[in-house]
Design a protein around this motif. Structure first.
Motif, PDB file in Angstrom:
ATOM      1  N   MET A   6       0.858  -1.170   0.000  1.00 57.67           N
ATOM      2  CA  MET A   6       0.000   0.000   0.000  1.00 57.67           C
ATOM      3  C   MET A   6       0.903   1.231   0.000  1.00 57.67           C
ATOM      4  O   MET A   6       1.815   1.365   0.795  1.00 57.67           O
ATOM      5  N   GLY A   7       0.605   2.175  -0.881  1.00 56.36           N
ATOM      6  CA  GLY A   7       1.418   3.360  -1.019  1.00 56.36           C
ATOM      7  C   GLY A   7       1.111   4.411   0.036  1.00 56.36           C
ATOM      8  O   GLY A   7       0.131   4.320   0.783  1.00 56.36           O
ATOM      9  N   THR A   8       1.963   5.402   0.105  1.00 56.02           N
ATOM     10  CA  THR A   8       1.821   6.488   1.081  1.00 56.02           C
ATOM     11  C   THR A   8       0.515   7.241   0.881  1.00 56.02           C
ATOM     12  O   THR A   8      -0.199   7.532   1.849  1.00 56.02           O
ATOM     13  N   PHE A   9       0.201   7.550  -0.383  1.00 53.20           N
ATOM     14  CA  PHE A   9      -1.042   8.276  -0.662  1.00 53.20           C
ATOM     15  C   PHE A   9      -2.257   7.492  -0.193  1.00 53.20           C
ATOM     16  O   PHE A   9      -3.179   8.049   0.401  1.00 53.20           O
ATOM     17  N   GLU A  10      -2.264   6.202  -0.437  1.00 50.82           N
ATOM     18  CA  GLU A  10      -3.392   5.365  -0.024  1.00 50.82           C
ATOM     19  C   GLU A  10      -3.524   5.322   1.488  1.00 50.82           C
ATOM     20  O   GLU A  10      -4.645   5.370   2.023  1.00 50.82           O
ATOM     21  N   ARG A  11      -2.411   5.238   2.209  1.00 52.89           N
ATOM     22  CA  ARG A  11      -2.446   5.241   3.675  1.00 52.89           C
ATOM     23  C   ARG A  11      -2.995   6.565   4.195  1.00 52.89           C
ATOM     24  O   ARG A  11      -3.808   6.585   5.127  1.00 52.89           O
ATOM     25  N   ILE A  12      -2.555   7.662   3.597  1.00 58.37           N
ATOM     26  CA  ILE A  12      -3.058   8.975   4.011  1.00 58.37           C
ATOM     27  C   ILE A  12      -4.548   9.069   3.745  1.00 58.37           C
ATOM     28  O   ILE A  12      -5.323   9.525   4.590  1.00 58.37           O
ATOM     29  N   TRP A  13      -4.964   8.624   2.553  1.00 60.24           N
ATOM     30  CA  TRP A  13      -6.380   8.681   2.198  1.00 60.24           C
ATOM     31  C   TRP A  13      -7.221   7.858   3.170  1.00 60.24           C
ATOM     32  O   TRP A  13      -8.256   8.320   3.653  1.00 60.24           O
ATOM     33  N   LEU A  14      -6.798   6.655   3.480  1.00 59.52           N
ATOM     34  CA  LEU A  14      -7.550   5.799   4.399  1.00 59.52           C
ATOM     35  C   LEU A  14      -7.584   6.389   5.807  1.00 59.52           C
ATOM     36  O   LEU A  14      -8.589   6.281   6.510  1.00 59.52           O
ATOM     37  N   THR A  15      -6.509   7.012   6.195  1.00 59.61           N
ATOM     38  CA  THR A  15      -6.470   7.674   7.497  1.00 59.61           C
ATOM     39  C   THR A  15      -7.473   8.818   7.540  1.00 59.61           C
ATOM     40  O   THR A  15      -8.214   8.982   8.519  1.00 59.61           O
ATOM     41  N   LEU A  16      -7.518   9.616   6.475  1.00 59.77           N
ATOM     42  CA  LEU A  16      -8.478  10.722   6.408  1.00 59.77           C
ATOM     43  C   LEU A  16      -9.917  10.215   6.393  1.00 59.77           C
ATOM     44  O   LEU A  16     -10.789  10.760   7.076  1.00 59.77           O
ATOM     45  N   VAL A  17     -10.176   9.186   5.618  1.00 57.47           N
ATOM     46  CA  VAL A  17     -11.522   8.614   5.557  1.00 57.47           C
ATOM     47  C   VAL A  17     -11.930   8.106   6.928  1.00 57.47           C
ATOM     48  O   VAL A  17     -13.054   8.343   7.390  1.00 57.47           O
ATOM     49  N   ASP A  18     -11.021   7.428   7.615  1.00 60.75           N
ATOM     50  CA  ASP A  18     -11.314   6.919   8.949  1.00 60.75           C
ATOM     51  C   ASP A  18     -11.533   8.061   9.937  1.00 60.75           C
ATOM     52  O   ASP A  18     -12.438   8.018  10.769  1.00 60.75           O
ATOM     53  N   GLU A  19     -10.718   9.086   9.846  1.00 61.62           N
ATOM     54  CA  GLU A  19     -10.802  10.221  10.769  1.00 61.62           C
ATOM     55  C   GLU A  19     -12.115  10.987  10.618  1.00 61.62           C
ATOM     56  O   GLU A  19     -12.676  11.478  11.584  1.00 61.62           O
ATOM     57  N   PHE A  20     -12.607  11.101   9.413  1.00 61.67           N
ATOM     58  CA  PHE A  20     -13.830  11.848   9.146  1.00 61.67           C
ATOM     59  C   PHE A  20     -15.012  10.921   8.872  1.00 61.67           C
ATOM     60  O   PHE A  20     -15.947  11.295   8.175  1.00 61.67           O
TER      61      PHE A  20
END
Length: 171
Positions: free
Chosen positions: A1-15
């Motif tokens: 899993m790439g950095t962008f995908e990890r950031i995106w999933l983190t944002l989705v989870d956070e919001f």
């Protein structure tokens, strides 16, 4: 899993509390209504030259709505919602107490109406947060009648009583 995908999933989870358009719309409308109703009361108070005006009332209604919405969205039980409302009611008392000034005589008390208005703004925010928008709007309308219309009526009655009283003392 790439950095962008990890950031995106983190944002989705956070919001995740606003993941569906229906939730976003409901939350946005309730928060905007809380600000609007608080603003209506605050505008009236500010026009009367009172210490707690537009921004204060808007923040109080918004804060109360957010406290209630946050606990309700978390699927809390009724007793937990009740405790949050009790905490809000107690907490606003400290803010209201700061608006009341007592003079050197017992009859010299200022700020009671401002305190009551902030207390009512809190109740309006709670009503909006619970989804009782019509109740909140009716409460705001009644508050405007009490704050704006009633003093004029009382003054008119006082002036009428004064003029009638003066007529009685004329020989």
């Amino acid at each position: 899993m790439g950095t962008f995908e990890r950031i995106w999933l983190t944002l989705v989870d956070e919001f995740s509390d606003l993941s569906e358009i229906e939730q976003i719309t409901r939350t946005g409308l309730r928060l905007c209504l809380a600000v609007l109703l608080g603003g209506v009361l605050g505008y009236e108070r500010e026009n009367q030259g009172k210490a707690a005006g537009l921004r204060t009332h808007m923040l109080v209604t918004l804060g109360a709505a957010m406290f209630v919405m946050a606990i309700r969205e978390g699927s809390a039980q009724a007793d937990a919602v009740s405790r949050v409302i009790q905490g809000i009611a107690a907490g606003i008392g400290f803010l209201c107490a700061g608006t009341i000034l007592k003079g050197s005589r017992t009859s010299e008390v200022k700020g009671l109406t401002t305190a009551a208005g902030l207390w009512l703004s809190t109740a309006i925010g709670i009503s909006v947060g619970l989804g009782h928008s019509a109740t909140a709007m009716l409460g705001t309308l009644l508050a405007l009648l009490v704050l704006h219309w009633l003093p004029g009526l009382a003054e008119r009655n006082h002036n009428t009583a004064d003029s009638q009283g003066d007529d009685r003392h004329v020989p």
